[in-house]
Design a protein around this motif. Sequence first.
Motif, short mmCIF file in Angstrom:
data_model
loop_
_atom_site.label_atom_id
_atom_site.label_comp_id
_atom_site.label_asym_id
_atom_site.label_seq_id
_atom_site.Cartn_x
_atom_site.Cartn_y
_atom_site.Cartn_z
N GLN A 39 0.85 -1.18 0.00
CA GLN A 39 0.00 0.00 0.00
C GLN A 39 0.89 1.24 0.00
OE1 GLN A 39 -3.45 -0.26 2.76
NE2 GLN A 39 -2.69 -2.30 3.25
N LEU A 40 0.66 2.11 -0.98
CA LEU A 40 1.40 3.35 -1.11
C LEU A 40 0.44 4.53 -1.10
CD1 LEU A 40 3.63 2.38 -4.20
CD2 LEU A 40 4.12 1.90 -1.80
N SER A 41 0.95 5.69 -0.78
CA SER A 41 0.16 6.90 -0.98
C SER A 41 0.02 7.13 -2.48
CB SER A 41 0.86 8.10 -0.32
OG SER A 41 0.29 9.32 -0.80
N ALA A 42 -1.21 7.30 -2.95
CA ALA A 42 -1.43 7.48 -4.38
C ALA A 42 -0.83 8.78 -4.89
CB ALA A 42 -2.91 7.44 -4.70
N SER A 43 -0.65 9.76 -4.01
CA SER A 43 -0.11 11.05 -4.43
C SER A 43 1.39 11.15 -4.24
CB SER A 43 -0.82 12.19 -3.67
OG SER A 43 -0.73 11.96 -2.26
N SER A 44 1.88 10.80 -3.04
CA SER A 44 3.31 10.96 -2.75
C SER A 44 4.12 9.70 -3.00
CB SER A 44 3.50 11.38 -1.30
OG SER A 44 3.17 10.31 -0.41
N LEU A 45 3.45 8.56 -3.10
CA LEU A 45 4.08 7.23 -3.26
C LEU A 45 4.83 6.79 -2.01
CD1 LEU A 45 5.39 7.44 -6.93
CD2 LEU A 45 3.25 6.47 -6.09
N ALA A 46 4.57 7.46 -0.89
CA ALA A 46 5.17 7.03 0.37
C ALA A 46 4.68 5.63 0.71
CB ALA A 46 4.81 8.01 1.49
N ALA A 47 5.59 4.79 1.20
CA ALA A 47 5.25 3.40 1.51
C ALA A 47 4.39 3.33 2.76
CB ALA A 47 6.52 2.58 1.69
N GLY A 48 3.38 2.46 2.69
CA GLY A 48 2.53 2.21 3.84
C GLY A 48 2.60 0.75 4.23
N GLU A 49 1.50 0.23 4.73
CA GLU A 49 1.46 -1.15 5.19
C GLU A 49 1.62 -2.13 4.02
OE1 GLU A 49 -1.63 -4.12 7.63
OE2 GLU A 49 -2.26 -2.14 6.95
N ARG A 50 2.25 -3.26 4.30
CA ARG A 50 2.25 -4.35 3.34
C ARG A 50 1.55 -5.55 3.99
NH1 ARG A 50 8.53 -6.54 2.77
NH2 ARG A 50 8.67 -7.49 4.85
#
Length: 305
Positions: A39-50
């Motif tokens: 899961q990434l931020s759709a705008s910043s592409l920052a990594a989230g949970e996997r």
Amino acid sequence: MRATILQETPLPDLPSASGIEIIGEVAYVIGDDSPFLYQLSASSLAAGERVPLFETAHFSTGRIPKDIKLDLECLTALTTPTGESGLLVLGSGATTAREQGFWVPLPGTTGAVASVYPLALGGLYAALRALLPAGIVLNLEAAAATATELLLFQRTVGAASGNLVFRLPLVAALDYLHHRTPQLPPVHRQFAELPAIAGKPAGFSGASWFADTLFITASVEDTQDAVLDGAVLGSFVGVLQLTEGSERPLPVALAQLEFPNGKPYRGKVESVAVRRRTGSGHYELLLVTDDDAGGSTAVAVALVL
């Protein structure tokens, strides 16, 4: 039509990106040799949970070996007739190990993943193989869901006549995949003619349904094998029109990806999602790429139809 690269961003610790879907503010990404849904931020592409899709003891190097990987290539977001939203993840079917998939419900509006349900795809894939031209190996590379249909995209490397779209009624297909009925619904097969680069035909690599439009990607590899990789010559993005009848190829409009200076992009695009519509016939897309060595990038693209 023109497809211009706005930005390319490396995706560290996300190997071999093969599918992307955007739901709200979250970009969901799968890799063909990874056990995770990222899961990434759709705008910043920052990594989230996997989220782990399955358990494996073969990811210690950061990539599952080619001969045993599930080859998860197809990812599509959809809403069931009961109103449940989720992600359908499917293997390519190119080998027996690649006949597995997953249903990932996305409860509420947070995008959180609570459960993952495995899907056995052997029956479905046997039916698809029966519809392939002689000598063609099943190799699904993308999926998309309209309001009424599940679309599966066959990529046949090195053969222009092998790019197929399998169309299944959505509700009946979901009932079959979830074992609510033993009967596979009828599958309708249609061809699509894709462009070539240096005499090598493109093959489907990604698809996404957005605002009643089917966006697709295609890439060109110098290989004749559904499993072995080859040199990447370039990639295309555009739209495909769903028409009835199987006598004529589906209408396709594609543009080769290029940089703002007009130089062709040589990366291997694996999937597409629409970030937003920026005007009439203008879209901002988010693509993911795979360099066949484990590296992945996200590519923002301005598409003018």
